[in-house]
Design a protein around this motif. Sequence first.
Motif, short mmCIF file in Angstrom:
data_model
loop_
_atom_site.label_atom_id
_atom_site.label_comp_id
_atom_site.label_asym_id
_atom_site.label_seq_id
_atom_site.Cartn_x
_atom_site.Cartn_y
_atom_site.Cartn_z
N ASP A 47 -0.49 6.15 0.80
CA ASP A 47 -1.56 5.44 0.11
C ASP A 47 -2.61 6.42 -0.42
O ASP A 47 -3.79 6.38 -0.05
CB ASP A 47 -2.22 4.42 1.06
CG ASP A 47 -3.12 3.44 0.33
OD1 ASP A 47 -3.08 3.38 -0.92
OD2 ASP A 47 -3.88 2.72 1.00
N PRO A 48 -2.19 7.31 -1.35
CA PRO A 48 -3.08 8.40 -1.75
C PRO A 48 -4.16 8.02 -2.75
O PRO A 48 -5.06 8.82 -3.02
CB PRO A 48 -2.10 9.40 -2.38
CG PRO A 48 -1.03 8.53 -2.97
CD PRO A 48 -0.88 7.37 -2.01
N GLY A 49 -4.07 6.83 -3.33
CA GLY A 49 -4.96 6.47 -4.42
C GLY A 49 -4.25 6.65 -5.75
O GLY A 49 -3.36 7.49 -5.89
N LEU A 50 -4.64 5.87 -6.75
CA LEU A 50 -3.92 5.86 -8.02
C LEU A 50 -4.01 7.20 -8.75
O LEU A 50 -3.03 7.65 -9.36
CB LEU A 50 -4.45 4.74 -8.91
CG LEU A 50 -4.15 3.31 -8.43
CD1 LEU A 50 -4.87 2.29 -9.29
CD2 LEU A 50 -2.65 3.05 -8.45
N GLU A 51 -5.15 7.83 -8.70
CA GLU A 51 -5.31 9.10 -9.42
C GLU A 51 -4.37 10.16 -8.87
O GLU A 51 -3.68 10.86 -9.63
CB GLU A 51 -6.76 9.56 -9.33
CG GLU A 51 -7.06 10.79 -10.16
CD GLU A 51 -8.53 11.18 -10.12
OE1 GLU A 51 -8.84 12.34 -10.46
OE2 GLU A 51 -9.37 10.32 -9.75
N VAL A 52 -4.32 10.27 -7.55
CA VAL A 52 -3.42 11.26 -6.93
C VAL A 52 -1.97 10.88 -7.20
O VAL A 52 -1.13 11.75 -7.48
CB VAL A 52 -3.69 11.34 -5.42
CG1 VAL A 52 -2.64 12.21 -4.72
CG2 VAL A 52 -5.09 11.88 -5.16
N TYR A 53 -1.66 9.60 -7.13
CA TYR A 53 -0.28 9.15 -7.35
C TYR A 53 0.20 9.51 -8.76
O TYR A 53 1.33 9.99 -8.94
CB TYR A 53 -0.18 7.65 -7.12
CG TYR A 53 1.21 7.10 -7.35
CD1 TYR A 53 2.26 7.43 -6.51
CD2 TYR A 53 1.48 6.28 -8.44
CE1 TYR A 53 3.55 6.94 -6.73
CE2 TYR A 53 2.76 5.78 -8.67
CZ TYR A 53 3.78 6.12 -7.81
OH TYR A 53 5.05 5.65 -8.04
N PHE A 92 0.78 -1.23 0.00
CA PHE A 92 0.00 0.00 0.00
C PHE A 92 0.82 1.29 0.00
O PHE A 92 0.24 2.36 -0.15
CB PHE A 92 -0.94 0.01 1.22
CG PHE A 92 -1.86 -1.17 1.26
CD1 PHE A 92 -2.85 -1.34 0.30
CD2 PHE A 92 -1.73 -2.15 2.24
CE1 PHE A 92 -3.70 -2.43 0.33
CE2 PHE A 92 -2.57 -3.25 2.28
CZ PHE A 92 -3.56 -3.39 1.31
N SER A 139 4.05 7.27 -2.71
CA SER A 139 2.85 6.46 -2.41
C SER A 139 2.74 6.09 -0.94
O SER A 139 1.82 5.36 -0.56
CB SER A 139 2.89 5.17 -3.25
OG SER A 139 3.97 4.33 -2.85
N SER A 141 2.73 -3.81 -5.66
CA SER A 141 1.70 -2.84 -5.32
C SER A 141 0.97 -2.36 -6.58
O SER A 141 1.54 -2.32 -7.68
CB SER A 141 2.35 -1.64 -4.61
OG SER A 141 1.45 -0.57 -4.49
N ASP A 142 -0.28 -1.96 -6.41
CA ASP A 142 -1.01 -1.33 -7.52
C ASP A 142 -0.27 -0.09 -8.01
O ASP A 142 -0.29 0.21 -9.21
CB ASP A 142 -2.42 -0.94 -7.06
CG ASP A 142 -3.30 -2.14 -6.78
OD1 ASP A 142 -2.85 -3.29 -7.00
OD2 ASP A 142 -4.45 -1.95 -6.33
N TYR A 143 0.37 0.62 -7.10
CA TYR A 143 1.12 1.81 -7.49
C TYR A 143 2.29 1.44 -8.40
O TYR A 143 2.65 2.19 -9.31
CB TYR A 143 1.64 2.54 -6.25
CG TYR A 143 0.54 3.08 -5.37
CD1 TYR A 143 -0.28 4.11 -5.81
CD2 TYR A 143 0.31 2.56 -4.09
CE1 TYR A 143 -1.30 4.62 -5.00
CE2 TYR A 143 -0.69 3.06 -3.29
CZ TYR A 143 -1.50 4.09 -3.74
OH TYR A 143 -2.50 4.57 -2.95
#
Length: 657
Positions: free
Chosen positions: A236-242, A227, A233, A272-274
């Motif tokens: 864990d800001p979220g994909l859009e913010v990242y 996360f 990251s 990670s998704d990031y």
Amino acid sequence: MTETTALEAPLRNLDRLTEQLAGASRAGKLSYRGRVLDAAARVLRHPDGMAPLAERADALDRAGIFGGTDWATPAALLPGLVGNTLRHGDAATVVLEALSLLRFLRAARHEAHNPALPAEHAHHFLTQVLALNLDRLAGAVSEADRMAAHGLGPSVDRLLGFLMAELGADTLLAPLVDEVWRLLSQRPLQIDPVKSMITQIAVALAQGRLAPGEAHLGADRLISALFGPSGLSRDDPGLEVYLRRLDTADDLTVQAEATAMARAMHDTGLVSDYHAALVRWLPEAGRAGMIAHALGLSSTGLDALRCYEALVHCLIRESVRPATAQAVLGLALMLERGILYAPPVAPSLWRLLEMPLSPTADAALATACGTAEPARVHLLAGVLMLLGNPLGIGQGNNPTCQSARALAMWALNDPDFLLWLLSNVLRHDRVVMYFEGQALDSSTLPPGLVSGTPLDADPVSVLLVPQIDRIYAEMGRRTVGRGEDPHRWINPELHGWWVGREFHIAVDVTTGKLTDHAGFLRRFHAGYHPLHNGNQIVIHPQPAGIAVTDSMGRFVGWHAIAITRVALDRSGEMRVYFFNPNNDSGQDWGGGVVVSTSGMGERFGEGSLPFGQFASRLYIFHDDGLGGGQTAPVDDAAITEIETMAQGSWAADRLPE
């Protein structure tokens, strides 16, 4: 009919029978108990049956469901026995154990008062039970679980998950974290159960229910890897913010992101998704030169990336998504293996990228992987994962060890053949293989042991296992009546030319009794032990058969594995390293035979045992006949020791008369 409506009738029936049990005489309770347990089993099997069954545990206890059984005295119960009961008991015994655990849960949550079951004792008991059965919580189904006669395996898994959800992962932090790290060390392709465990730990930490300590630090590392593995990251800001942060970052910051992501991935085996978002963003943002940093490549992988840059970029574009993040690890490991330099592999991947999926293949992948991403994305991600770590494949909760082993061996030893088979399924919904010169078309054969789409398998297995399983079953049918074990002929024909044609078996096929076991063991030493075969190494992985035993050393069944190598470990002990398609190679086979998966020189996905311990569970092996024979005699005492281990477990009732 809704799930809730479907549950109402079984619950009413259970309540009615519970009242009858409560009003019955002592002798009458014996006849009513069976009917009550049958009714409870129907509720237990229902996906939503656990909570209402827990609410009825006290009433069942008062009605006398445990009377006259070992469960009548809760204080005398041992948590160490629960796992074996759930695995090996008959259906009625498993239901009794389940009801007992739900009774303990009610006491632990102060929802029921039982003088014989204090809340503290109940909570500690359940914590130990869950800690001792973390393999099932992690989704690792052993051969013994799969072959359990009671048919309640999925219900038992739901029960354990329900108990952990009700108690909270904080009670299990240390053993849970240890188990997660043990599983990750094997780099399994099916990672979702492990990620689920880490998520539960993260929730418990976020709620402040965990005390600091060494386990806390291990949990933090796992959570950050999923996360927040990098500076941008970490919160864990979220994909859009990242992605917005990446758009405004300078080159040094982006390189730091790539390096941090790669370090976390290779340290833990988690992506990670990031990380997936970063790898997709780099070529789009004109920073493709940093892909090597994001993948954590050595000079070997970097050379492959440079030689096949267009292919790698296309694979990233078509397969890497947050939902398929583990494909990033698969891509990195595939490049490190150097298999793209084999002339057929890169063209085979290009063909796969351009080949449309048949409607049948598309539907199968959608059923197994969901529809959030196109089936093609899941398939390509699965190919990268399998080619990157062939020994990470598992058979899931399916009796398909032969097919899973074949996929692993092809991915390891013959990847272009694997891709050819996959292309045939995508184009024609079939594969054609040959047995003794005769073509076998899977589309014309009846189903084997798998009748539908395997749902708990990786994408490549979803498509190929049902086809390979049909062919394997047909090969078996064609050997009927030959009077010998069919694997003598099947293994070389199914897996490939590199399987040794010399075949050795420890039991008589007709009687099941041991036959010249000492000679069998000496031949195994002569074929595989470097100190007894002229220091010949295992060049191609070889299929073998083991007698699976449970933690009590009791025989469970025959199982297919592959011997990958034999070598000295760091302590100087000779070990056999092998692939077990059974999802988790680390198993306790009883009598002190505990398979190691890390710390003894294992590569990702391998299990290992000291040579003698492995030989004590071996019953079939192949040999290519190219060794020097037995160049040094095997000590009689060593053979006797191995025979004793076998006779103390699976061979106890197989001694010749």
